[in-house]
Design an enzyme around this catalytic site. Structure first.
Site, PDB file in Angstrom:
ATOM      1  N   GLU A 147      49.316  73.063  67.661  1.00 37.93           N
ATOM      2  CA  GLU A 147      50.450  72.398  68.312  1.00 37.93           C
ATOM      3  C   GLU A 147      51.156  71.515  67.284  1.00 37.93           C
ATOM      4  OE1 GLU A 147      52.160  72.074  71.530  1.00 37.93           O
ATOM      5  OE2 GLU A 147      53.336  70.971  70.039  1.00 37.93           O
ATOM      6  N   GLN A 155      57.461  67.596  81.744  1.00 36.93           N
ATOM      7  CA  GLN A 155      58.862  67.979  81.964  1.00 36.93           C
ATOM      8  C   GLN A 155      59.304  67.894  83.432  1.00 36.93           C
ATOM      9  OE1 GLN A 155      59.587  71.810  79.875  1.00 36.93           O
ATOM     10  NE2 GLN A 155      57.948  71.233  78.488  1.00 36.93           N
ATOM     11  N   CYS A 273      61.363  76.363  85.928  1.00 38.11           N
ATOM     12  CA  CYS A 273      61.740  75.645  87.140  1.00 38.11           C
ATOM     13  C   CYS A 273      63.139  76.064  87.622  1.00 38.11           C
ATOM     14  CB  CYS A 273      61.681  74.139  86.965  1.00 38.11           C
ATOM     15  SG  CYS A 273      61.735  73.363  88.594  1.00 38.11           S
ATOM     16  N   LYS A 418      58.282  80.208  86.639  1.00 36.49           N
ATOM     17  CA  LYS A 418      57.751  79.522  85.457  1.00 36.49           C
ATOM     18  C   LYS A 418      57.758  78.014  85.718  1.00 36.49           C
ATOM     19  CE  LYS A 418      59.154  83.073  82.146  1.00 36.49           C
ATOM     20  NZ  LYS A 418      57.835  83.662  81.889  1.00 36.49           N
ATOM     21  N   THR A 419      56.597  77.493  86.087  1.00 38.49           N
ATOM     22  CA  THR A 419      56.490  76.072  86.429  1.00 38.49           C
ATOM     23  C   THR A 419      55.152  75.525  85.934  1.00 38.49           C
ATOM     24  OG1 THR A 419      55.504  76.663  88.556  1.00 38.49           O
ATOM     25  CG2 THR A 419      57.885  76.278  88.552  1.00 38.49           C
ATOM     26  N   ALA A 420      55.080  74.191  85.844  1.00 36.13           N
ATOM     27  CA  ALA A 420      53.798  73.560  85.496  1.00 36.13           C
ATOM     28  C   ALA A 420      52.791  73.821  86.609  1.00 36.13           C
ATOM     29  CB  ALA A 420      54.003  72.063  85.290  1.00 36.13           C
ATOM     30  N   ALA A 421      53.304  73.925  87.850  1.00 29.88           N
ATOM     31  CA  ALA A 421      52.422  74.216  88.983  1.00 29.88           C
ATOM     32  C   ALA A 421      51.764  75.583  88.802  1.00 29.88           C
ATOM     33  CB  ALA A 421      53.230  74.189  90.274  1.00 29.88           C
ATOM     34  N   CYS A 453      58.251  74.640  93.383  1.00 35.45           N
ATOM     35  CA  CYS A 453      59.505  74.058  92.951  1.00 35.45           C
ATOM     36  C   CYS A 453      59.922  72.992  93.975  1.00 35.45           C
ATOM     37  CB  CYS A 453      60.536  75.177  92.876  1.00 35.45           C
ATOM     38  SG  CYS A 453      61.968  74.713  91.962  1.00 35.45           S
TER      39      CYS A 453
HETATM   40  P1  FAD Z   1      55.428  73.746  77.540  1.00 40.17           P
HETATM   41  O1  FAD Z   1      54.875  72.686  78.426  1.00 40.17           O
HETATM   42  O2  FAD Z   1      56.878  73.749  77.248  1.00 40.17           O
HETATM   43  O3  FAD Z   1      54.587  73.685  76.195  1.00 40.17           O
HETATM   44  C1  FAD Z   1      54.755  74.600  75.137  1.00 40.17           C
HETATM   45  C2  FAD Z   1      54.100  73.966  73.913  1.00 40.17           C
HETATM   46  O4  FAD Z   1      54.034  74.939  72.865  1.00 40.17           O
HETATM   47  C3  FAD Z   1      54.911  72.777  73.377  1.00 40.17           C
HETATM   48  O5  FAD Z   1      54.062  71.661  73.239  1.00 40.17           O
HETATM   49  C4  FAD Z   1      55.433  73.280  72.035  1.00 40.17           C
HETATM   50  O6  FAD Z   1      55.528  72.241  71.061  1.00 40.17           O
HETATM   51  C5  FAD Z   1      54.365  74.292  71.656  1.00 40.17           C
HETATM   52  N1  FAD Z   1      54.854  75.301  70.696  1.00 40.17           N
HETATM   53  C6  FAD Z   1      56.084  75.853  70.636  1.00 40.17           C
HETATM   54  N2  FAD Z   1      56.155  76.699  69.586  1.00 40.17           N
HETATM   55  C7  FAD Z   1      54.925  76.693  69.007  1.00 40.17           C
HETATM   56  C8  FAD Z   1      54.374  77.356  67.872  1.00 40.17           C
HETATM   57  N3  FAD Z   1      55.097  78.187  67.108  1.00 40.17           N
HETATM   58  N4  FAD Z   1      53.080  77.122  67.558  1.00 40.17           N
HETATM   59  C9  FAD Z   1      52.321  76.280  68.310  1.00 40.17           C
HETATM   60  N5  FAD Z   1      52.808  75.604  69.379  1.00 40.17           N
HETATM   61  C10 FAD Z   1      54.093  75.821  69.714  1.00 40.17           C
HETATM   62  N6  FAD Z   1      57.459  72.616  86.774  1.00 40.17           N
HETATM   63  C11 FAD Z   1      56.895  72.291  87.972  1.00 40.17           C
HETATM   64  O7  FAD Z   1      55.794  72.718  88.274  1.00 40.17           O
HETATM   65  N7  FAD Z   1      57.553  71.481  88.864  1.00 40.17           N
HETATM   66  C12 FAD Z   1      58.741  70.936  88.586  1.00 40.17           C
HETATM   67  O8  FAD Z   1      59.283  70.193  89.401  1.00 40.17           O
HETATM   68  C13 FAD Z   1      59.360  71.240  87.342  1.00 40.17           C
HETATM   69  N8  FAD Z   1      60.552  70.713  87.021  1.00 40.17           N
HETATM   70  C14 FAD Z   1      61.088  70.930  85.784  1.00 40.17           C
HETATM   71  C15 FAD Z   1      62.272  70.312  85.452  1.00 40.17           C
HETATM   72  C16 FAD Z   1      62.813  70.469  84.196  1.00 40.17           C
HETATM   73  C17 FAD Z   1      64.102  69.795  83.862  1.00 40.17           C
HETATM   74  C18 FAD Z   1      62.133  71.260  83.228  1.00 40.17           C
HETATM   75  C19 FAD Z   1      62.694  71.408  81.837  1.00 40.17           C
HETATM   76  C20 FAD Z   1      60.951  71.893  83.556  1.00 40.17           C
HETATM   77  C21 FAD Z   1      60.410  71.746  84.829  1.00 40.17           C
HETATM   78  N9  FAD Z   1      59.235  72.381  85.213  1.00 40.17           N
HETATM   79  C22 FAD Z   1      58.668  72.100  86.436  1.00 40.17           C
HETATM   80  C23 FAD Z   1      58.680  73.461  84.372  1.00 40.17           C
HETATM   81  C24 FAD Z   1      57.448  73.069  83.552  1.00 40.17           C
HETATM   82  O9  FAD Z   1      57.681  71.901  82.831  1.00 40.17           O
HETATM   83  C25 FAD Z   1      57.074  74.200  82.620  1.00 40.17           C
HETATM   84  O10 FAD Z   1      56.987  75.389  83.359  1.00 40.17           O
HETATM   85  C26 FAD Z   1      55.736  73.927  81.937  1.00 40.17           C
HETATM   86  O11 FAD Z   1      55.856  72.828  81.084  1.00 40.17           O
HETATM   87  C27 FAD Z   1      55.240  75.150  81.184  1.00 40.17           C
HETATM   88  O12 FAD Z   1      54.121  74.853  80.418  1.00 40.17           O
HETATM   89  P2  FAD Z   1      53.861  75.602  79.015  1.00 40.17           P
HETATM   90  O13 FAD Z   1      52.616  75.007  78.456  1.00 40.17           O
HETATM   91  O14 FAD Z   1      53.951  77.056  79.203  1.00 40.17           O
HETATM   92  O15 FAD Z   1      55.110  75.185  78.128  1.00 40.17           O
END
Ligand code: FAD
Length: 526
Positions: A147, A155, A273, A418-421, A453
């Site tokens: 990372e 987010q 989201c 695609k959500t944190a949930a 969502c």
């Molecule tokens: P991320 O949390 O984005 O993490 C990806 C990680 O990978 C980052 O830390 C990044 O630095 C790292 N990375 C990138 N490239 C590389 C690389 N080459 N090598 C190593 N690491 C790398 N979800 C909900 O459940 N409810 C909500 O209400 C909601 N509202 C939202 C509102 C907004 C405005 C936004 C932007 C998002 C929202 N989400 C919500 C969506 C949620 O935040 C994402 O779906 C979630 O963060 C996805 O998790 P992830 O680990 O896949 O990606």
């Protein structure tokens, strides 16, 4: 120009003339290693001549001259150091390229890549949750998380930052504080995958080996796909809750706007989201309604989609708010350009006759959401499927072609929201299945496509969309407590007070609240 790839980022070739080095640079090479002593044959360019030509072309240059059959330990150590330090791609040359390849081979023993039971690419919501879930199940496991960022973001909180409910600071923590105890944090970007040899190549050129790989690097926000957008974000009334630093500007703009036109846009799916573009709009409208300004503001929602929300059960409640706030709904209307100085947005949409038309809309406030795609290094890798995302089985999240690879979070190909949930439910599934594969067994845990969502339709009320594959409603609470198809105060309390704690103290710590994985039915054996 003839050269041969020995491994990604390292190539060998016969002697090159110095005047070809500029061409090498134009092909993307960044370093040259000379493995020839001077004067091996008549007319051979000296190392110093080659160095001057390389440096003139912007390439780094190192000379490690060796004689075939007499390669010593010191030569190998120098080659190993050069391979670790020089920016890639590297081209090493000697008379034929054979000595350079031999030196590379010997240097591999000097720089053995670090090896872990599990390597996780991405320390976001999905990556940290899966590390924590793995360690809960098997505390002794060796896990590395790749990372690059020092900061971890919550987010889902950015919607509330954009409405002035949260301060930005509560949505961020130092990455060091969320890496689970016992995990190694590799503070680098992953650059490419070598799944045939169970290795990940980092941006600094080093390799990390794994028994299980978990790919969770999120997705790419493609701001540059909309000409004019990047340069005007954060000024000229143009904002987006999709960036930590811009969400406060959304609130500032909404507070300052008294009359005029406010545009809210949503790009084609998939996006993270899918409700977030609307949430920003409803909360801004609610602010204007409370301040008695809403009647003076022309609010427009432009979505590339053909419907207001992808799951029909939630549309009536959302439509009520569209009516109540007097929002003009523009379906199949896609933002294609922004002129920040002139405050004009261009949209592409289908006319009644099916023909594509472009219209320009002057604005006072524009909340833009960029198109979203798989990160470049995923799209170009062997892990990608046709969509560019990590190609996984929708239920087990195991890779389609590499059984010891799993994908989850925004980066995976599963067709969930695609959500944190979603990541909260996926992480335990990946943990169970990864451990099964480590033990030589098939995956057993299944993911039902759950995503959530919380649509913030007004301050204090939420339409809590919770659904799985095929749009099947998957409510977490009894209807008397939260009926997800109607605006509810309890759901606002959940989003405002409970979910942040569930995230930081539950999901990222491997406490699988509301996330116990289901299992495949056992098939009786004869
Ligand atoms: P991320 O949390 O984005 O993490 C990806 C990680 O990978 C980052 O830390 C990044 O630095 C790292 N990375 C990138 N490239 C590389 C690389 N080459 N090598 C190593 N690491 C790398 N979800 C909900 O459940 N409810 C909500 O209400 C909601 N509202 C939202 C509102 C907004 C405005 C936004 C932007 C998002 C929202 N989400 C919500 C969506 C949620 O935040 C994402 O779906 C979630 O963060 C996805 O998790 P992830 O680990 O896949 O990606």
């Amino acid at each position: 120009m003839k050269y041969k790839e020995v491994e990604p980022g390292f190539n060998v070739s016969p002697q090159l003339p110095p005047d070809r080095l500029a061409e090498l640079a134009s092909r993307g090479f960044r370093s040259v290693i000379c493995n020839r002593p001077d004067g091996e044959e008549p007319g051979q360019p000296s190392a110093e001549t080659m160095r001057a030509a390389a440096e003139a072309a912007g390439l780094q240059f190192t000379a490690i001259p060796v004689v075939g059959g007499a390669i010593g330990d010191a030569d190998v150590a120098r080659m190993a150091a050069a391979l670790a330090e020089l920016p890639r791609p590297i081209l090493a040359y000697c008379r034929s390229g054979a000595r350079s390849a031999k030196l590379w081979e010997l240097a591999q023993d000097k720089n053995p890549p670090a090896q872990y039971d599990v390597v996780i690419v991405g320390g976001g919501s999905a990556g940290i949750a899966s590390a924590a879930s793995l360690l809960r199940r098997r505390p002794g496991l060796s896990i590395a998380i790749i990372e690059p960022s020092d900061v971890h973001y919550y987010q889902p909180g950015w919607t509330l930052v954009g409405a002035g409910v949260f301060t930005p600071e509560v949505t961020r923590r130092a990455t060091a504080t969320v890496i689970p105890d016992g995990c190694t944090w590799i503070r680098e970007s992953a650059a490419s995958f070598e799944p045939e040899s169970n290795a990940v190549r980092l941006a600094d050129g080093t390799r990390v080996k794994y028994r299980i790989l978990v790919a969770a690097p999120g997705l790419k926000l493609d701001w540059d796909a909309i000409p004019g957008l990047s340069e005007t974000l954060g000024k000229n009334g143009v904002t987006s809750n999709y960036r930590y630093d811009l969400a406060p500007y959304t609130y500032k703009l909404a507070c300052e706007l008294s009359s005029g036109r406010a545009l809210f846009t949503q790009p084609p799916m998939p996006i993270k989201c899918a409700g977030a573009p609307q949430k920003a709009m409803y909360l801004s409208c609610d602010l204007w309604r409370r301040a008695g300004k809403l009647g003076n503001i022309d609010v427009q929602f432009h979505t590339a989609g053909a419907v207001l929300f992808g799951v029909a059960a939630y549309v009536p409640a959302l439509n009520d708010y569209v009516q109540r706030y007097g929002i003009t709904l523009n379906l199949e209307s896609r933002l294609t350009a922004v002129d920040g100085n002139a405050r004009v947005a261009t949209f592409e949409h289908k006319g009644p006759d099916g023909a594509v038309a472009h219209t320009e809309q002057p604005f006072d406030m524009l909340h833009a959401v960029p198109p979203q795609l798989a990160p470049d290094f995923i799209r170009s890798s062997a892990l990608a499927g046709a969509s560019g995302f990590v190609e996984v089985d929708d239920a087990t999240l195991q890779h389609a072609r590499y059984p010891n690879v799993f994908g989850l979070g925004d980066a995976c190909s599963a067709p969930n929201a695609k959500t944190a949930a979603a990541a909260r439910k996926q992480a335990p599934v990946v943990a169970e299945n990864a451990l099964a594969v480590l033990d030589g067994a098939p995956p057993i845990a299944v993911y039902d496509g759950y995503g959530s969502c919380p649509l913030t339709v007004e301050r204090g009320r939420i339409v809590l969309a919770e659904f799985g594959y095929g749009g099947k409603l998957l409510p977490s609470f009894p209807k008397w407590l939260i009926d997800g198809t109607r605006p509810s105060r309890a759901a606002w309390f959940l989003k405002d007070r409970i979910l942040p704690a569930l995230y930081w103290r539950g999901m990222l710590k491997g406490r699988e609240w509301l996330a116990k994985p289901a299992h495949k039915p056992l098939v009786p054996s004869d």
